[in-house]
Design a protein around this motif. Structure first.
Motif, PDB file in Angstrom:
ATOM      1  N   SER A  11       0.819  -1.220   0.000  1.00 50.64           N
ATOM      2  CA  SER A  11       0.000   0.000   0.000  1.00 50.64           C
ATOM      3  C   SER A  11       0.849   1.264   0.000  1.00 50.64           C
ATOM      4  O   SER A  11       2.030   1.236   0.332  1.00 50.64           O
ATOM      5  N   VAL A  12       0.208   2.377  -0.370  1.00 46.04           N
ATOM      6  CA  VAL A  12       0.840   3.697  -0.381  1.00 46.04           C
ATOM      7  C   VAL A  12       0.085   4.582   0.595  1.00 46.04           C
ATOM      8  O   VAL A  12      -1.119   4.817   0.436  1.00 46.04           O
ATOM      9  N   LEU A  13       0.785   5.073   1.620  1.00 47.38           N
ATOM     10  CA  LEU A  13       0.184   5.933   2.646  1.00 47.38           C
ATOM     11  C   LEU A  13       0.760   7.335   2.519  1.00 47.38           C
ATOM     12  O   LEU A  13       1.970   7.540   2.637  1.00 47.38           O
ATOM     13  N   PHE A  14      -0.114   8.308   2.271  1.00 41.52           N
ATOM     14  CA  PHE A  14       0.298   9.706   2.225  1.00 41.52           C
ATOM     15  C   PHE A  14       0.545  10.217   3.654  1.00 41.52           C
ATOM     16  O   PHE A  14       0.391   9.470   4.628  1.00 41.52           O
ATOM     17  N   ASN A  15       0.895  11.488   3.758  1.00 42.69           N
ATOM     18  CA  ASN A  15       1.271  12.047   5.054  1.00 42.69           C
ATOM     19  C   ASN A  15       0.085  12.056   6.039  1.00 42.69           C
ATOM     20  O   ASN A  15      -1.075  12.217   5.667  1.00 42.69           O
ATOM     21  N   ASN A  16       0.435  11.845   7.315  1.00 42.04           N
ATOM     22  CA  ASN A  16      -0.503  11.967   8.445  1.00 42.04           C
ATOM     23  C   ASN A  16      -1.660  10.961   8.404  1.00 42.04           C
ATOM     24  O   ASN A  16      -2.758  11.245   8.888  1.00 42.04           O
ATOM     25  N   VAL A  17      -1.396   9.784   7.844  1.00 41.26           N
ATOM     26  CA  VAL A  17      -2.378   8.697   7.900  1.00 41.26           C
ATOM     27  C   VAL A  17      -2.214   7.947   9.222  1.00 41.26           C
ATOM     28  O   VAL A  17      -1.099   7.741   9.699  1.00 41.26           O
ATOM     29  N   TYR A  18      -3.338   7.540   9.803  1.00 41.01           N
ATOM     30  CA  TYR A  18      -3.303   6.797  11.070  1.00 41.01           C
ATOM     31  C   TYR A  18      -3.942   5.427  10.852  1.00 41.01           C
ATOM     32  O   TYR A  18      -5.065   5.321  10.338  1.00 41.01           O
ATOM     33  N   ILE A  19      -3.226   4.376  11.251  1.00 38.91           N
ATOM     34  CA  ILE A  19      -3.730   3.007  11.190  1.00 38.91           C
ATOM     35  C   ILE A  19      -3.811   2.475  12.616  1.00 38.91           C
ATOM     36  O   ILE A  19      -2.793   2.334  13.309  1.00 38.91           O
ATOM     37  N   GLY A  20      -5.023   2.178  13.073  1.00 38.68           N
ATOM     38  CA  GLY A  20      -5.228   1.752  14.458  1.00 38.68           C
ATOM     39  C   GLY A  20      -4.819   0.313  14.709  1.00 38.68           C
ATOM     40  O   GLY A  20      -4.544  -0.469  13.783  1.00 38.68           O
TER      41      GLY A  20
END
Length: 375
Positions: free
Chosen positions: A312-321
């Motif tokens: 996956s590609v996560l941009f800035n300030n993504v939160y994964i719980g």
């Protein structure tokens, strides 16, 4: 102030096939690759190729795009002799306010901008393609051939060829025929929508086209056929690198996935010093939690990952719980995936919250777009 070459980027596209992603922004301003916007690629290519005067032609939802481009400082185009100029459709004399009527009309409406630089050559680009290209090499080929127009082409499969404008060429690369999306293509040389014109010829054809009430005012449908009919020298410049038209949700998702599969688009400058310049979000470093798992993924500044992320590609300030799963997906800035939620093969738009325990697209084969702007 005379310039050898001036670039004009057509960045007014509505991008309806990107659905909710372009509900409030122009297609060239859509996010890509963890930290970029699509427009970063042609602008960076210009800067890296030594082209220091660039017009950015805007139309649909142009405010954010115009603000983002600004004076061109992100790409070093804000010096004493360099410029990135926003050129929106505008009121002209007695004609009144009007949209750009086509790609050729967009350039025609800005002849006065080009004339002030009196360029020998004009580079016409699309603002919505992902690729790295040295335009200086293309210009050298244009000069060597003594061409009036050079068209960048990409060799595609015969099956794909009917989706493109196809250039039929002689063995020396000169173009003798252009076919727009032919049912029975004679070659596989597809136009990339990248043109270098000798300006004195372009100017003449733009004025002639503007006076034709039956014209679609389009390069592919009108300007190129007219030049061929007049026996002008048109040359196909073959490009061999990575190039992707990210005009659909599926193609945008695939281009992001290509970054994880060691494709030819090298964002890390390992093979060549050809940086893609963009806005620095000034986010904090990413945090990978003790129980988190991250595999084959691009994680950008400011991300906090406490769950599992794969492909996956996560941009800035993504939160994964905690206990959350993100697989084969693109999460744009500020996305929140709450505890126990699962996301599969999706593009999640900026700021969207995936609620705790929610499952997105686990069994589907097609890419799902999740957006608060969806109708």
């Amino acid at each position: 102030m005379s310039k050898e070459i001036v670039a004009m980027i057509l960045a007014g596209g509505r991008g309806t096939r990107l659905e909710a992603l372009t509900a409030k922004v122009a297609k060239p301003a859509v996010y890509f690759g963890g930290k970029y916007r699509i427009i970063d690629f042609p602008l960076s290519n210009c800067a890296n190729s030594g082209i220091d005067v660039v017009g950015v032609l805007t139309q649909y939802e142009s405010v954010l795009l115009g603000t983002y481009v600004g004076a061109g400082s992100k790409w070093g185009l804000d010096g004493n002799n360099s410029l990135a100029a926003i050129l929106p459709a505008r009121e002209r004399g007695e004609v009144g306010a009007t949209w750009y009527a086509g790609t050729a009309d967009a350039i025609y409406q800005n002849i006065s901008f080009l004339d002030q630089y009196d360029p020998e050559y004009v580079l016409i680009l699309s603002g919505d393609h992902i690729y790295k290209m040295d335009y200086d090499e293309m210009l050298a080929a244009h000069k060597a051939k003594g061409a009036d127009l050079t068209v960048a082409v990409l060799n595609v499969s015969l099956k794909e060829a009917s989706r493109f404008g196809i250039m039929n060429t002689n063995p020396d690369g000169t173009i003798y025929e252009f076919e727009e999306k032919p049912a029975q293509p004679k070659s596989t040389l597809a136009s990339m929508g990248i043109y270098i014109f000798t300006y004195k010829e372009l100017r003449k054809y733009l004025i002639q086209d503007a006076e034709d009430v039956n014209s679609k005012h389009d390069f592919g449908m009108n300007i190129i056929p007219s030049m061929l009919n007049d026996g002008k020298t048109l040359y196909a410049y073959e490009f061999a690198g990575y190039w992707k038209d990210v005009g659909t949700v599926e193609s945008l998702w695939q281009a992001n996935m290509d970054l994880l599969d060691d494709k030819e688009l090298d964002l890390y400058n390992i093979k060549k010093d050809w940086k893609i310049y963009t806005e620095d979000t000034l986010s904090k470093p990413q945090i990978i939690g003790e129980e988190a798992s991250v595999k084959n993924s691009l994680i950008t500044q400011g991300c906090i990952v406490n769950g599992d992320v794969e492909g996956s590609v996560l941009f800035n300030n993504v939160y994964i719980g905690e206990g959350a799963k993100v697989v084969d997906s693109v999460l744009m800035p500020g996305v929140l995936v709450e505890e126990g939620a699962e996301v599969y093969k999706a593009i999640v738009d900026e700021g969207v919250v995936i609620k705790s325990k929610k499952v997105v697209n686990k069994e589907a084969k097609e890419v799902e777009l999740v957006s608060d702007n969806a109708k």
